[in-house]
Design a protein around this motif. Sequence first.
Motif: not given
Length: 722
Positions: A371, A373, A454, A456, A717
């Motif tokens: 993931r 960020i 990204p 997030t 997150l």
Amino acid sequence: MNTRYDTDVIHITDFRLPGGTTHSVAEEIRAQADAGFRTHLVHAPSNLVGKVAGWSENIRSVSRHPHVKVASDHSRLRAQVIIIRHPSVIEQTPALFSNITADKVVLVANNAAVDGSGNYHYDVARVDKKLQALFGVRPMWAPIGPVVADTIRQQGIDVNLVDEYWLNLLAMPEAALEREGFVSDRPVIGRHSRPQPAKWPAQAEEILAVYPDDESVQVEILGGSSAAAKVLGSTPASWNVIPFGGENPRDFLQRIDFWVYFHHHDLREAFGRAAMEALAAGAVVILPEYLRETYGDAALYASPETAMDVVRAYYDDRAAFLEQSRKGQAFVRKFDPSLHGKRLRDLGIVPTAEESGRAIRVPKIEMNRKRRILFVTSNGAGMGHLTRLLSVATRLPDDAEPVFASLSSAVDIVGRYGMPYEYIGSRDGLGMESRTWRRYSRERFRILLDEVAPDTLVFDGTWPYPSFREAFGERAQHAVWMRRPMWKEDTTTRPLSWASEFDAVIEPGELAESYDAGPTTDLRDAVKIAPITLLSENDLLSRSEARRRLGYNEDDKVVLITLGAGNINDIGSLQETVLGWFANYAPGWRVVMTKPPIAHGDSLHGVETLQVYPLAEYTRAFDFAVSAAGYNAFHEWTRGALPTVWIPNDATRTDDQVARARWAADQGLGLHVPDDQPQLLEMALAKMTDSANLIDMHERLAGISKTNGGAQAAALLMGETL
């Protein structure tokens, strides 16, 4: 073992300079970026710019290129080559460039070292010596033409001159057409320059000989005529004068047949970009004889007395005029931007942008990957925004990939943690007007989002910039606002209305929450977490180890003075009060002052200073502190059980440091001293140097909650619930 480079080329000059210098720099930057060379821009302030000014529009425009970055004051960069423009800039600048290194240094000498009267414009020996001291490399001197090269040799100094001239770049306009004839029934002569005295002949007779005040020719002046009018007494009525910037030079040049340029006898033109633009437009160019070595048969040469004879001779011979026009355009084609990539390769510089990409480029979104960020911070007065997000990023699990972007000049600190980062210059940092910076930053944010892709985005700051919101709004980017509370009561609430543009708001906790009377207290839009600090209790060094690393003895009495949020206001008088008190009343104490990574300027002379990051790691080395009450320092010293005299910085725009200081004092966890009451400061210092008071305060501080909100934010997150 191959050398690892952070960038390919570093350009150094005073980016505020108007006209040809920064225009030529911009052309080089654009050419090398297009050719795949990674580029960083390093500003070198000089007194060549006598007034407060922002960066040249030419530089601002090219700085938006994906392969171009603006270096912060603290960037640590290793480059293949450093290219410096303007010897006078490097001679005058106070910048030390201590974090910049390169295999090679090229000094592009774009102006004459000596003028026509024998006056030095820069000292070749001094500049050469300074460059070797700054970068540890013997510089290559690259004059842009024979006029400059001759004046460098005239000073009689043995420097490393390159074999070929560093020609300025000039792309032929796509719409440039060959001339087919004259533009009027009489010769139309013109010139384009700034209205400076040096750009005009010194004698009235010479001016009128070159630019007659009669009906035999039509005289067009772009750039104003105030300098000529001062010599003549007035501007000739027959001249058509347009102020500097009043018309696009390309349009102007299409309206003239002959570009005739004569100037003050002391001036030595190094290259003459305006002349090159005239040649590109197909105008026949007439110049002083000394420029023949620069332009060869691309131009015609005369004296002020014979210039009009040349004009009339070529106006009477259309075929000769057209042949000369074509010679000039052919000459300009030798200065095509592709020249720059070739000369860099000839120096052994290899473009790496296409191979390794920018520092933050990563693969596009794929299945079964980490993931990603993207953490973005505003500029801020201190280190709070960066430190909070670093706390979160360092607590992410292994299946997350943090990337940073910041307007803070201290963003390079992120690199110490092994995370990629991007510096986006702030409006003040780049000296831009608001509207210009909004366009610039929106484009930089768009590029950033496209490259990082990204999952997030997390923004930490009290003012989510419109350009930033526009960029992520266009891409329907999942975005989170890390919004610190404790705003001043009279703070504008306008930014709070933008919370709806984010998918979530996370509010870092405040130990002094009960004293928060600001506008965020009425909102219910945020997920509240514990206060955030970069380090947790177990990360702090023991007292003995911290003192060993800092060089303090075990029995030293040490006070830490950390009053500056960075660059927000002048704290010199407070520091002087503290130093004076200890010198007079507690000379046995060791007084240590900090210099934050974001700060500019020198430390106080003769004062023991400390510049480490993170400073909180050494909390236990000190007996007590005298500190501003910003978010970082307040929570680091309070949780680290460090008794503190709090002097809140009331010059901050939104942060209510006074409320924090009052809370700490009311709980017996510290002392509160307003920054405008030095007599109270002296009383507080007397109280803190009493060991009994320190022991009592330390015991109270030991009971403060140590839960770190950084781990909580990281969990949120990653999609976890608290």
